[in-house]
Design a protein around this motif. Structure first.
Motif, mmCIF file in Angstrom:
data_model
loop_
_atom_site.group_PDB
_atom_site.id
_atom_site.type_symbol
_atom_site.label_atom_id
_atom_site.label_comp_id
_atom_site.label_asym_id
_atom_site.label_seq_id
_atom_site.Cartn_x
_atom_site.Cartn_y
_atom_site.Cartn_z
ATOM 1 N N GLY A 1 0.786 -1.225 0.000
ATOM 2 C CA GLY A 1 0.000 0.000 0.000
ATOM 3 C C GLY A 1 0.821 1.280 0.000
ATOM 4 N N ALA A 2 2.127 1.153 0.097
ATOM 5 C CA ALA A 2 2.990 2.337 0.092
ATOM 6 C C ALA A 2 3.043 2.916 -1.327
ATOM 7 C CB ALA A 2 4.390 1.974 0.571
ATOM 8 N N SER A 3 3.236 4.204 -1.417
ATOM 9 C CA SER A 3 3.258 4.869 -2.723
ATOM 10 C C SER A 3 4.668 4.869 -3.310
ATOM 11 C CB SER A 3 2.740 6.300 -2.582
ATOM 12 O OG SER A 3 3.536 6.995 -1.644
ATOM 13 N N CYS A 4 5.233 3.664 -3.431
ATOM 14 C CA CYS A 4 6.578 3.513 -3.977
ATOM 15 C C CYS A 4 6.779 2.054 -4.369
ATOM 16 C CB CYS A 4 7.616 3.933 -2.942
ATOM 17 S SG CYS A 4 7.616 2.897 -1.468
ATOM 18 N N SER A 5 7.972 1.730 -4.802
ATOM 19 C CA SER A 5 8.316 0.356 -5.156
ATOM 20 C C SER A 5 8.248 -0.525 -3.907
ATOM 21 C CB SER A 5 9.726 0.310 -5.741
ATOM 22 O OG SER A 5 10.207 -1.008 -5.772
ATOM 23 N N GLY B 1 8.938 9.581 1.580
ATOM 24 C CA GLY B 1 9.270 9.908 2.971
ATOM 25 C C GLY B 1 9.470 8.684 3.846
ATOM 26 N N LEU B 2 9.674 7.523 3.215
ATOM 27 C CA LEU B 2 9.830 6.283 3.974
ATOM 28 C C LEU B 2 11.255 6.048 4.441
ATOM 29 C CD1 LEU B 2 7.502 4.123 1.743
ATOM 30 C CD2 LEU B 2 6.997 5.001 4.021
ATOM 31 N N VAL B 3 12.213 6.646 3.733
ATOM 32 C CA VAL B 3 13.612 6.547 4.133
ATOM 33 C C VAL B 3 14.187 7.957 4.206
ATOM 34 C CG1 VAL B 3 13.946 4.249 3.158
ATOM 35 C CG2 VAL B 3 14.486 6.254 1.771
ATOM 36 N N GLN B 4 15.268 8.065 4.924
ATOM 37 C CA GLN B 4 15.944 9.346 5.057
ATOM 38 C C GLN B 4 17.436 9.137 5.168
ATOM 39 O OE1 GLN B 4 14.358 11.116 8.577
ATOM 40 N NE2 GLN B 4 15.447 9.756 9.968
ATOM 41 N N SER B 5 18.152 10.178 4.835
ATOM 42 C CA SER B 5 19.603 10.149 4.922
ATOM 43 C C SER B 5 20.026 10.657 6.290
ATOM 44 C CB SER B 5 20.197 11.031 3.825
ATOM 45 O OG SER B 5 21.584 11.150 3.989
ATOM 46 N N ASN C 1 12.846 5.919 7.871
ATOM 47 C CA ASN C 1 12.452 7.143 8.577
ATOM 48 C C ASN C 1 11.529 6.734 9.727
ATOM 49 O OD1 ASN C 1 11.348 9.527 9.478
ATOM 50 N ND2 ASN C 1 10.647 10.219 7.475
ATOM 51 N N HIS C 2 12.027 6.800 10.933
ATOM 52 C CA HIS C 2 11.278 6.347 12.114
ATOM 53 C C HIS C 2 10.091 7.237 12.463
ATOM 54 C CE1 HIS C 2 14.120 3.162 13.030
ATOM 55 N NE2 HIS C 2 15.072 4.020 12.682
ATOM 56 N N LYS C 3 10.043 8.432 11.910
ATOM 57 C CA LYS C 3 8.926 9.341 12.187
ATOM 58 C C LYS C 3 7.732 9.080 11.274
ATOM 59 C CE LYS C 3 12.014 12.931 13.812
ATOM 60 N NZ LYS C 3 12.640 14.206 13.502
ATOM 61 N N ASN C 4 7.925 8.321 10.205
ATOM 62 C CA ASN C 4 6.854 8.034 9.255
ATOM 63 C C ASN C 4 5.837 7.076 9.885
ATOM 64 O OD1 ASN C 4 5.696 6.154 7.058
ATOM 65 N ND2 ASN C 4 6.369 7.980 5.921
ATOM 66 N N LYS C 5 4.553 7.429 9.811
ATOM 67 C CA LYS C 5 3.478 6.636 10.445
ATOM 68 C C LYS C 5 3.396 5.229 9.861
ATOM 69 C CE LYS C 5 1.702 9.901 13.063
ATOM 70 N NZ LYS C 5 1.960 9.936 14.458
ATOM 71 N N ARG C 6 3.517 5.092 8.527
ATOM 72 C CA ARG C 6 3.461 3.755 7.915
ATOM 73 C C ARG C 6 4.610 2.898 8.440
ATOM 74 N NH1 ARG C 6 0.990 1.291 3.716
ATOM 75 N NH2 ARG C 6 0.076 3.257 3.031
ATOM 76 N N GLN D 1 6.111 3.145 11.258
ATOM 77 C CA GLN D 1 5.831 2.782 12.642
ATOM 78 C C GLN D 1 4.854 1.611 12.713
ATOM 79 O OE1 GLN D 1 4.491 6.467 14.391
ATOM 80 N NE2 GLN D 1 6.520 7.399 14.293
ATOM 81 N N LYS D 2 3.810 1.644 11.878
ATOM 82 C CA LYS D 2 2.839 0.545 11.854
ATOM 83 C C LYS D 2 3.485 -0.760 11.419
ATOM 84 C CE LYS D 2 -1.556 2.790 10.800
ATOM 85 N NZ LYS D 2 -2.606 2.930 9.786
ATOM 86 N N VAL D 3 4.262 -0.683 10.342
ATOM 87 C CA VAL D 3 4.917 -1.890 9.832
ATOM 88 C C VAL D 3 5.885 -2.435 10.871
ATOM 89 C CG1 VAL D 3 6.394 -2.868 8.026
ATOM 90 C CG2 VAL D 3 4.664 -1.201 7.420
ATOM 91 N N GLN D 4 6.662 -1.558 11.478
ATOM 92 C CA GLN D 4 7.637 -2.016 12.474
ATOM 93 C C GLN D 4 6.950 -2.672 13.665
ATOM 94 O OE1 GLN D 4 11.056 -2.082 11.985
ATOM 95 N NE2 GLN D 4 10.826 -3.462 13.712
ATOM 96 N N ASP D 5 5.837 -2.128 14.099
ATOM 97 C CA ASP D 5 5.080 -2.760 15.187
ATOM 98 C C ASP D 5 4.660 -4.178 14.803
ATOM 99 O OD1 ASP D 5 5.349 -0.512 16.766
ATOM 100 O OD2 ASP D 5 3.304 0.223 16.402
ATOM 101 N N LYS D 6 4.182 -4.348 13.574
ATOM 102 C CA LYS D 6 3.761 -5.676 13.090
ATOM 103 C C LYS D 6 4.956 -6.618 12.986
ATOM 104 C CE LYS D 6 -0.553 -4.571 12.539
ATOM 105 N NZ LYS D 6 -1.544 -5.052 13.480
ATOM 106 N N ILE D 7 6.078 -6.114 12.495
ATOM 107 C CA ILE D 7 7.283 -6.933 12.375
ATOM 108 C C ILE D 7 7.768 -7.360 13.754
ATOM 109 C CG2 ILE D 7 9.729 -6.896 11.717
ATOM 110 C CD1 ILE D 7 8.873 -5.167 9.283
ATOM 111 N N ASP D 8 7.753 -6.441 14.723
ATOM 112 C CA ASP D 8 8.157 -6.776 16.092
ATOM 113 C C ASP D 8 7.243 -7.850 16.678
ATOM 114 O OD1 ASP D 8 10.186 -4.892 15.944
ATOM 115 O OD2 ASP D 8 9.100 -3.376 17.116
ATOM 116 N N GLU D 9 5.960 -7.702 16.444
ATOM 117 C CA GLU D 9 4.984 -8.681 16.928
ATOM 118 C C GLU D 9 5.232 -10.048 16.285
ATOM 119 O OE1 GLU D 9 0.114 -9.113 17.149
ATOM 120 O OE2 GLU D 9 0.979 -7.208 16.501
ATOM 121 N N LEU D 10 5.513 -10.043 14.990
ATOM 122 C CA LEU D 10 5.797 -11.285 14.274
ATOM 123 C C LEU D 10 7.052 -11.958 14.823
ATOM 124 C CD1 LEU D 10 5.362 -13.293 11.945
ATOM 125 C CD2 LEU D 10 6.564 -11.665 10.450
#
Length: 128
Positions: A21-25, A59-63, A73-78, A80-89
């Motif tokens: 669902g992200a607006s990128c590759s 805005g998903l990655v940053q330098s 980019n840890h401030k990006n809401k998507r 954060q959601k994905v990371q929460d799911k990955i941590d849970e997994l």
């Protein structure tokens, strides 16, 4: 044991939907999510064809420090959601190993989100 299997499958599906669902590759985004799991970053290098402009623009990655190395980019809401799911997994996978050891269904629980094989085999992205 079936509960673990169903929970893992549900989380994998949710992670896949968030990536798709992200607006990128999706494949580039998945690679950065994987790199986050192993505390790595990716160098932007047009000469080596290592470019990921759409992930940057989304805005998903940053330098870090405005250099050529990019990470999630840890401030990006998507993110954060994905990371929460990955941590849970990952916690489910660890719990399964602690509770059942080598017993597994379809070898699903032999892996970790820190393994590129897990990402390609179960989440559906070649991140290596």
């Amino acid at each position: 044991m079936g509960c673990y299997y169903l929970s893992v499958q549900a989380l994998i599906k949710e992670i896949g939907k968030l990536i798709d669902g992200a607006s990128c590759s999706s494949s580039q985004y998945a690679r950065f999510l994987f790199l986050e799991q192993i505390s790595e970053s990716e160098k932007y290098n047009a000469f080596e064809r290592k470019t990921f402009d759409d992930v940057i623009q989304a805005g998903l990655v940053q330098s870090e420090n405005d250099n050529d190395w990019y990470s999630i980019n840890h401030k990006n809401k998507r993110n954060q959601k994905v990371q929460d799911k990955i941590d849970e997994l990952e916690q489910l996978l660890v719990s399964f190993q602690e509770n059942y050891g080598d017993i597994n269904e379809d070898e699903l629980f032999d892996h970790s989100v820190k393994s590129p094989d897990f990402w390609s085999e179960y989440i559906g992205y070649n991140v290596a």
